[in-house]
Design an enzyme around this catalytic site. Structure first.
Site, PDB file in Angstrom:
ATOM      1  N   HIS A 107       0.966  -1.168  -0.043  1.00 53.75           N
ATOM      2  CA  HIS A 107      -0.064  -0.054  -0.063  1.00 53.75           C
ATOM      3  C   HIS A 107       1.187   1.317   0.097  1.00 53.75           C
ATOM      4  O   HIS A 107       1.946   1.156   0.689  1.00 53.75           O
ATOM      5  CB  HIS A 107      -0.927  -0.253   1.144  1.00 53.75           C
ATOM      6  CG  HIS A 107      -1.841   1.087   1.359  1.00 53.75           C
ATOM      7  ND1 HIS A 107      -2.313   1.804   0.232  1.00 53.75           N
ATOM      8  CD2 HIS A 107      -2.130   1.847   2.560  1.00 53.75           C
ATOM      9  CE1 HIS A 107      -3.122   2.846   0.808  1.00 53.75           C
ATOM     10  NE2 HIS A 107      -3.056   2.772   2.240  1.00 53.75           N
ATOM     11  N   GLU A 230     -29.377  -7.926   5.300  1.00 56.01           N
ATOM     12  CA  GLU A 230     -29.784  -8.277   3.821  1.00 56.01           C
ATOM     13  C   GLU A 230     -28.771  -7.403   3.140  1.00 56.01           C
ATOM     14  O   GLU A 230     -28.547  -7.813   1.690  1.00 56.01           O
ATOM     15  CB  GLU A 230     -31.134  -7.947   3.655  1.00 56.01           C
ATOM     16  CG  GLU A 230     -31.926  -8.748   4.179  1.00 56.01           C
ATOM     17  CD  GLU A 230     -33.475  -8.742   3.653  1.00 56.01           C
ATOM     18  OE1 GLU A 230     -33.652  -7.857   2.679  1.00 56.01           O
ATOM     19  OE2 GLU A 230     -34.485  -9.272   4.497  1.00 56.01           O
ATOM     20  N   SER A 251     -36.704  -7.574  -7.087  1.00 50.37           N
ATOM     21  CA  SER A 251     -37.795  -7.657  -7.495  1.00 50.37           C
ATOM     22  C   SER A 251     -38.102  -6.202  -8.317  1.00 50.37           C
ATOM     23  O   SER A 251     -37.326  -5.149  -7.967  1.00 50.37           O
ATOM     24  CB  SER A 251     -39.061  -7.653  -6.205  1.00 50.37           C
ATOM     25  OG  SER A 251     -38.729  -6.294  -5.478  1.00 50.37           O
TER      26      SER A 251
END
EC number: 1.1.1.86
Length: 330
Positions: A107, A230, A251
């Site tokens: 890094h 979730e 959905s």
């Protein structure tokens, strides 16, 4: 942007070189074991009282003190926490680093913000796998690898890039692809992602959503499921196929609601604040703040940690995770 693969790197560049890896944590163990299995001469540099000494020896690796490992090495990879690197460099690495050696990092923080300023007669490179160490190791043992970043900050010997590419190949990176970048770009984008999205932004979004539901009278258990639990289902879809995969998989109700209401949560004001955060990273203000915090004993950080531990979402979360058999250690 240059991307390199197997044919672009030569492991022979690392052969007959002594390689010291300082640290044996998530990334350290993966780099050490993968390079060892690729036929390289590897030594792990650790404190004499480190619990990792036994682990590294059990894995068949040579172990020595940091100072002795650096004296012995032609290539030194520093895989220690950002906040400890400067002290270790000043006290144990710099006095023992060979002229013409290669100093490598996972890094760019300490090089970019000039906490470490190596002498002009050494190479300074970076090899940064874009995954946790356990995945670097696992994919290697499966004959694959994870994408890596490489960068050259200083090329004293004329072959610094070839060394970085060979290292990336030795840990499996060239099988996935190796992207060339700079210490500046890697450091600044990495810090921004952590602060604005991954560790900062997402945590605050989760807490704000949880608080909104519980303050409206909904059970904390339902708020936890909807705002914390979730999230993994959605992030996994992003991970596998981007935003489009997520929209395809949920959905129509969720998709429409998300696309029309999401911009009301992350507003132009939020993006303006993101730009301020990026500016603080670019001009070094964040780095100075973090270094000062470390040097003063982590007072603010410990207070923030305690506040997070005491948040109601942590209380209900611990209870609900106890119901999830797949999370329990076997």
């Amino acid at each position: 942007m240059n991307i390199y693969y197997e044919q672009d790197a030569d492991l022979a560049v690392l052969q007959n070189k002594n390689i010291a890896i300082l640290g044996y944590g998530s990334q350290g163990h993966a780099h050490a074991l993968n390079l060892k299995d690729s036929g390289m001469n590897v030594c792990v540099g650790l404190k004499t009282d480190s619990a990792s000494c036994a682990k590294a020896r059990e894995a068949g690796l040579k172990v020595d003190t940091v100072a002795e490992a650096v004296k012995w090495a032609d290539i030194v990879m520093i895989l220690l926490p950002d906040q400890t690197q400067k002290s270790v460099y000043d006290n144990e690495i710099a006095p023992n680093l060979k002229s013409g050696a290669t100093l490598a990092f996972g890094h760019g923080f300490n090089i970019h913000y000039k906490q470490i300023v190596p002498p002009a007669d050494v190479n300074v490179i970076m090899i940064a796998p874009k995954s946790p160490g356990h995945l670097v190791r696992r994919t290697y043992t499966e004959g694959n690898g994870v994408p890596c970043l490489i960068a050259v900050h200083q090329d004293a010997t004329g072959d610094a890039k070839a060394i970085a590419l060979a290292w990336a190949k030795g840990i499996g990176g060239t099988k996935a692809g190796v992207i060339e970048t700079s210490f500046k770009d890697e450091t600044e984008t990495d810090l921004f992602g952590e602060q604005a999205v991954l560790c900062g932004g997402s945590a605050e979004l989760i807490k704000a959503g949880f608080e909104t539901l519980t303050e409206a009278g909904y059970p904390a258990e339902l708020a936890y499921f909807e705002c914390m639990h979730e999230l993994k289902l959605i992030v996994d879809l992003y991970y596998e196929g981007g935003l489009s995969r997520m929209n395809y998989s949920v959905s129509d109700t969720a998709e429409y609601g998300g696309m029309t209401r999401g911009p009301r949560v992350v507003t132009s004001a939020a993006k303006a604040e993101m730009k301020k955060i990026l500016e603080e990273i670019q001009d070094g203000r964040f780095a100075k703040e973090f270094i000062d915090e470390c040097n003063s004993g982590y007072k603010k950080m410990n207070e923030l940690r305690e506040s997070n531990r005491n948040h109601p979402i942590e209380v209900v979360g611990a209870k609900l995770r106890g119901m999830m058999s797949w999370l329990k250690k076997k």
